[in-house]
Write a protein that holds these residues in place. Structure first.
Motif, short mmCIF file in Angstrom:
data_model
loop_
_atom_site.label_atom_id
_atom_site.label_comp_id
_atom_site.label_asym_id
_atom_site.label_seq_id
_atom_site.Cartn_x
_atom_site.Cartn_y
_atom_site.Cartn_z
N ASN A 1 0.82 -1.22 0.00
CA ASN A 1 0.00 0.00 0.00
C ASN A 1 0.85 1.27 0.00
O ASN A 1 0.33 2.38 0.08
CB ASN A 1 -0.93 -0.01 1.21
N GLY A 2 2.15 1.09 -0.06
CA GLY A 2 3.05 2.24 -0.09
C GLY A 2 4.02 2.23 1.08
O GLY A 2 3.88 1.45 2.03
N PHE A 3 4.99 3.09 1.00
CA PHE A 3 6.02 3.18 2.04
C PHE A 3 6.74 4.50 1.86
O PHE A 3 6.49 5.24 0.89
CB PHE A 3 7.00 2.00 1.96
N ARG A 4 7.60 4.84 2.80
CA ARG A 4 8.38 6.07 2.70
C ARG A 4 9.85 5.78 2.96
O ARG A 4 10.17 4.98 3.85
CB ARG A 4 7.87 7.10 3.73
N VAL A 5 10.72 6.40 2.18
CA VAL A 5 12.15 6.36 2.49
C VAL A 5 12.58 7.77 2.87
O VAL A 5 12.13 8.76 2.27
CB VAL A 5 13.02 5.82 1.32
N VAL A 6 13.42 7.84 3.90
CA VAL A 6 13.86 9.12 4.45
C VAL A 6 15.37 9.06 4.67
O VAL A 6 15.89 8.07 5.17
CB VAL A 6 13.17 9.39 5.81
N LEU A 7 16.03 10.14 4.28
CA LEU A 7 17.46 10.29 4.56
C LEU A 7 17.63 11.59 5.33
O LEU A 7 17.62 12.67 4.73
CB LEU A 7 18.25 10.37 3.25
N ASN A 8 17.76 11.53 6.63
CA ASN A 8 18.02 12.73 7.42
C ASN A 8 19.49 13.10 7.28
O ASN A 8 20.36 12.23 7.37
CB ASN A 8 17.68 12.48 8.90
N SER A 9 19.77 14.37 7.06
CA SER A 9 21.15 14.80 6.86
C SER A 9 21.45 16.03 7.70
O SER A 9 20.81 17.08 7.53
CB SER A 9 21.39 15.09 5.37
N GLY A 10 22.40 15.89 8.62
CA GLY A 10 22.85 17.02 9.43
C GLY A 10 21.86 17.41 10.52
O GLY A 10 20.78 16.81 10.66
N VAL B 1 19.36 4.99 5.30
CA VAL B 1 18.04 5.19 4.70
C VAL B 1 17.02 4.60 5.67
O VAL B 1 17.12 3.44 6.06
CB VAL B 1 17.93 4.45 3.35
N HIS B 2 16.04 5.42 6.07
CA HIS B 2 14.91 4.89 6.83
C HIS B 2 13.89 4.36 5.83
O HIS B 2 13.50 5.07 4.90
CB HIS B 2 14.22 6.00 7.64
N LEU B 3 13.44 3.13 6.03
CA LEU B 3 12.34 2.56 5.24
C LEU B 3 11.17 2.35 6.20
O LEU B 3 11.27 1.56 7.15
CB LEU B 3 12.76 1.23 4.62
N LEU B 4 10.11 3.12 5.97
CA LEU B 4 8.96 3.13 6.89
C LEU B 4 7.72 2.69 6.16
O LEU B 4 7.44 3.13 5.04
CB LEU B 4 8.74 4.55 7.43
N GLY B 5 6.93 1.83 6.80
CA GLY B 5 5.69 1.40 6.18
C GLY B 5 4.77 0.73 7.18
O GLY B 5 5.11 0.55 8.35
N GLY B 6 3.59 0.42 6.69
CA GLY B 6 2.61 -0.25 7.54
C GLY B 6 1.59 0.68 8.15
O GLY B 6 0.71 0.24 8.90
#
Ligand code: AMP
Length: 112
Positions: A78-87, A99-104
């Motif tokens: 149903n989709g997911f999000r990838v996040v790269l926090n920097s600094g 890389v954060h891989l978030l879903g559910g």
């Protein structure tokens, strides 16, 4: 070097690994922000996205490919999000690119 993610790469501290290959590994975040929350990290110590050079382009692409493969494997249809926090302003707390891989669950925008 006192880097917690390098210690996970070396096996010096444990992690709940979901995937690994010669370039990267993926493990579950200890403080999950979604039902599925993985971190995909390069074995090589890179501080952040602000520290990458053109020579790292293939590695960054690999981290994205592995994230997409894991999303599929873990059934995030149903989709997911990838996040790269920097600094500091990006909210980065561990200075090893990840890389954060978030879903559910449904994500919101804009992020906090
Ligand atoms: P960031 O704030 O983007 O730097 O994300 C760092 C993430 O690493 C946070 O979500 C933490 O919960 C996670 N984290 C820190 N230490 C560990 C660990 N030993 N194992 C798994 N996740 C960790």
């Amino acid at each position: 070097m006192d880097c917690i993610f390098c210690k996970i790469v070396d096996g010096a501290i444990p992690a709940r690994k979901e995937y690994e290959d010669g370039l990267c590994l993926a493990f579950h975040d200890v403080n999950p922000q979604a039902p599925t929350h993985l971190l995909v990290i390069p074995r090589q110590h890179l501080v952040s996205l602000a520290h990458v050079e053109p020579e790292h382009a293939a590695l960054l692409g690999h981290l994205m490919q592995v994230s997409a493969d894991l999303a599929k494997k873990l059934g995030l249809t149903n989709g997911f999000r990838v996040v790269l926090n920097s600094g500091a302003d990006g909210g980065q707390t561990v200075d090893h690119l990840h890389v954060h891989l978030l879903g559910g669950r449904a994500m919101h925008w804009p992020p906090g």
